[in-house]
Scaffold this active site. Sequence first.
Site, mmCIF file in Angstrom:
data_model
loop_
_atom_site.group_PDB
_atom_site.id
_atom_site.type_symbol
_atom_site.label_atom_id
_atom_site.label_comp_id
_atom_site.label_asym_id
_atom_site.label_seq_id
_atom_site.Cartn_x
_atom_site.Cartn_y
_atom_site.Cartn_z
ATOM 1 N N HIS A 1 0.540 -1.232 0.156
ATOM 2 C CA HIS A 1 -0.030 0.047 -0.100
ATOM 3 C C HIS A 1 0.889 1.428 -0.287
ATOM 4 C CE1 HIS A 1 -3.275 2.555 1.372
ATOM 5 N NE2 HIS A 1 -4.364 1.887 0.665
ATOM 6 N N ASP B 1 -7.988 -5.468 0.544
ATOM 7 C CA ASP B 1 -8.140 -6.765 -0.321
ATOM 8 C C ASP B 1 -7.465 -7.474 -0.138
ATOM 9 O OD1 ASP B 1 -7.662 -3.641 -2.422
ATOM 10 O OD2 ASP B 1 -9.282 -5.222 -2.424
HETATM 11 C C1 SDX Z 1 -6.824 -0.464 -2.873
HETATM 12 O O1 SDX Z 1 -4.471 4.202 -2.593
HETATM 13 C C2 SDX Z 1 -5.816 3.935 -2.114
HETATM 14 O O2 SDX Z 1 -5.351 4.106 -0.762
HETATM 15 C C3 SDX Z 1 -6.375 2.265 -2.657
HETATM 16 C C4 SDX Z 1 -7.036 1.325 -1.844
HETATM 17 C C5 SDX Z 1 -7.937 2.164 -1.173
HETATM 18 O O3 SDX Z 1 -9.063 2.386 -0.085
HETATM 19 O O4 SDX Z 1 -8.870 3.162 -2.347
HETATM 20 O O5 SDX Z 1 -6.462 1.449 -0.464
HETATM 21 C C6 SDX Z 1 -7.247 0.461 -2.518
HETATM 22 O O6 SDX Z 1 -6.205 -0.077 -3.963
HETATM 23 C C7 SDX Z 1 -5.593 -1.744 -1.745
HETATM 24 C C8 SDX Z 1 -4.324 -1.470 -2.968
HETATM 25 C C9 SDX Z 1 -4.536 -3.545 -3.877
HETATM 26 N N1 SDX Z 1 -3.945 -3.182 -5.085
HETATM 27 C C10 SDX Z 1 -2.810 -4.796 -5.016
HETATM 28 O O7 SDX Z 1 -3.360 -5.321 -3.819
HETATM 29 C C11 SDX Z 1 -1.800 -4.942 -6.031
HETATM 30 C C12 SDX Z 1 -0.844 -5.499 -5.253
HETATM 31 N N2 SDX Z 1 0.046 -4.305 -4.762
HETATM 32 C C13 SDX Z 1 1.266 -3.080 -5.586
HETATM 33 O O8 SDX Z 1 0.525 -3.146 -6.285
HETATM 34 C C14 SDX Z 1 1.389 -1.782 -4.772
HETATM 35 O O9 SDX Z 1 1.582 -2.124 -4.127
HETATM 36 C C15 SDX Z 1 0.252 -0.765 -4.340
HETATM 37 C C16 SDX Z 1 -0.446 -0.707 -5.799
HETATM 38 C C17 SDX Z 1 -1.095 -1.733 -3.657
HETATM 39 C C18 SDX Z 1 0.782 0.563 -3.957
HETATM 40 O O10 SDX Z 1 2.208 0.892 -4.912
HETATM 41 P P1 SDX Z 1 3.537 1.316 -4.427
HETATM 42 O O11 SDX Z 1 2.822 2.406 -3.147
HETATM 43 O O12 SDX Z 1 3.564 2.331 -6.037
HETATM 44 O O13 SDX Z 1 4.242 0.575 -4.868
HETATM 45 P P2 SDX Z 1 5.221 -0.299 -5.669
HETATM 46 O O14 SDX Z 1 4.293 -0.720 -6.631
HETATM 47 O O15 SDX Z 1 6.596 1.412 -5.725
HETATM 48 O O16 SDX Z 1 6.598 -1.377 -4.589
HETATM 49 C C19 SDX Z 1 7.767 -0.435 -4.104
HETATM 50 C C20 SDX Z 1 8.152 -1.720 -4.030
HETATM 51 C C21 SDX Z 1 8.298 -2.298 -5.371
HETATM 52 O O17 SDX Z 1 9.596 -2.991 -5.486
HETATM 53 P P3 SDX Z 1 11.051 -2.450 -5.628
HETATM 54 O O18 SDX Z 1 11.148 -2.395 -7.335
HETATM 55 O O19 SDX Z 1 11.353 -1.079 -4.742
HETATM 56 O O20 SDX Z 1 12.421 -3.605 -5.116
HETATM 57 O O21 SDX Z 1 7.253 -2.780 -3.247
HETATM 58 C C22 SDX Z 1 7.010 -4.134 -3.894
HETATM 59 C C23 SDX Z 1 7.557 -3.119 -5.801
HETATM 60 O O22 SDX Z 1 7.934 -4.047 -6.586
HETATM 61 N N3 SDX Z 1 5.661 -4.008 -3.588
HETATM 62 C C24 SDX Z 1 5.261 -5.741 -4.130
HETATM 63 C C25 SDX Z 1 3.771 -5.290 -3.572
HETATM 64 N N4 SDX Z 1 3.733 -3.708 -3.552
HETATM 65 C C26 SDX Z 1 5.149 -3.189 -3.893
HETATM 66 N N5 SDX Z 1 6.508 -6.806 -4.174
HETATM 67 C C27 SDX Z 1 5.347 -7.792 -4.185
HETATM 68 N N6 SDX Z 1 3.728 -8.048 -3.976
HETATM 69 C C28 SDX Z 1 3.386 -6.299 -3.399
HETATM 70 N N7 SDX Z 1 2.185 -6.814 -3.517
#
Ligand code: SDX
Length: 375
Positions: free
Chosen positions: A258, A312
């Site tokens: 998140h 989620d």
């Molecule tokens: C919702 O924003 C909100 O408030 C949203 C929400 C709401 O109520 O409206 O809370 C609802 O959308 C919840 C999120 C649902 N999505 C998922 O579960 C999909 C999986 N999660 C990721 O795609 C991610 O965590 C996000 C999109 C939720 C957040 O992404 P960020 O903050 O942009 O973080 P990032 O993608 O830049 O990741 C930072 C690092 C990366 O590693 P590096 O490249 O730095 O080595 O963390 C890693 C990412 O690869 N990472 C994950 C991960 N989430 C981030 N690695 C593995 N699994 C994950 N789920």
Amino acid sequence: MVLKPGLEGVPVTNSGICEINGTEGRLSYRGYPISELAQKSSFLETAFLLIWGELPTENELEKFEKDVQMHRRVSFRIRDMLKCFPESGHPMDALQASAASLGLFYSRRAIDDPKYIYDAVVRLIAKIPTMVAAFEQIRKGDDPIQPQDDLPYSSNFLYMLTEREPNPLAARVFDRCLILHAEHSLNASTFSARVTASTLTDPYAVVASAVGTLAGPLHGGANEDVIAMLEEIGRPDEVSSFLNDAIAKKRKIMGFGHREYRVKDPRATILQAFAEELFSEFGKDEMYEVAKALEEEAISKLGPKGIFPNVDFYSGLVYRKLGIPRDLFTPVFAISRVAGWLAHWREQLGANRIFRPSQIYEGAKMRNWKPLESR
Ligand code: SDX
């Protein structure tokens, strides 16, 4: 100028609607902790609080509930439009189209008139569940089930899905899920709503814009993908190999991570408790053991990077137990989040400033057009 990808950490508006403490895992709507609202409030009362800023008086709540009940039905024109959509289409696309179509029935005039705002809020909160349920019935080859005036808001939606009056516990848990998903400051879909609202277009276009954004798998669409991921893993003793492979391939673990939270999303904790409440009443879901095993192992590996379960991760297990089809999980998210989008729409009208951020241009330098033969 310094680039801020995804506007991470960039405040783009003042707001008084929702506060998130991502380090301590706390969330409140208009100052009220969601744990208290989930226990003591109702979705319609919480929607009123989010949109107008205060808990309604008894008369205000009674009027709001009555007005929403009176506006649950949708025009035959919209039902006929839904019948033209392919059954294979995703319900979020049907919802986006039908939400936008509401704008065809109501004028855009006096958009900042309190009566216009109230009427638009009532219509959208009342009609979104009916349109979601109608598309579900139509794609099954049945006629839409008409809303039941004598059923409360959440029970009525479950009735329109199944044509059976829901179990009281199921209806109560569903209403609490709607409270938990109603608002979350400037998430992607709410930011879409604010950008769209900032052009002073109608609220139906604002909600349609937000629905399209919520549909993405990185946002509201994740709840569906979590169940698919748990089914792919299959058994708790397969979690380690799945997780090691996913991390090696930099595959996102759905329902994890998140932008705001650096601990477990407080909503995930509450939703997990709802799942257990339903399992004790209606029997367990074998995917729950897989989810718990995945949570434990993923936290050990990803927790040091601040990656924990989000809203989620457990919501899909709750919806499955309530008998909601998987591809309706995100439309259910939208039914709830309409309250937050409308609260931000109303707040943006007061901000009265169009969103128009800047960029760092990296394209070609100025140059002249060349005829085909010389390219
Ligand atoms: C919702 O924003 C909100 O408030 C949203 C929400 C709401 O109520 O409206 O809370 C609802 O959308 C919840 C999120 C649902 N999505 C998922 O579960 C999909 C999986 N999660 C990721 O795609 C991610 O965590 C996000 C999109 C939720 C957040 O992404 P960020 O903050 O942009 O973080 P990032 O993608 O830049 O990741 C930072 C690092 C990366 O590693 P590096 O490249 O730095 O080595 O963390 C890693 C990412 O690869 N990472 C994950 C991960 N989430 C981030 N690695 C593995 N699994 C994950 N789920």
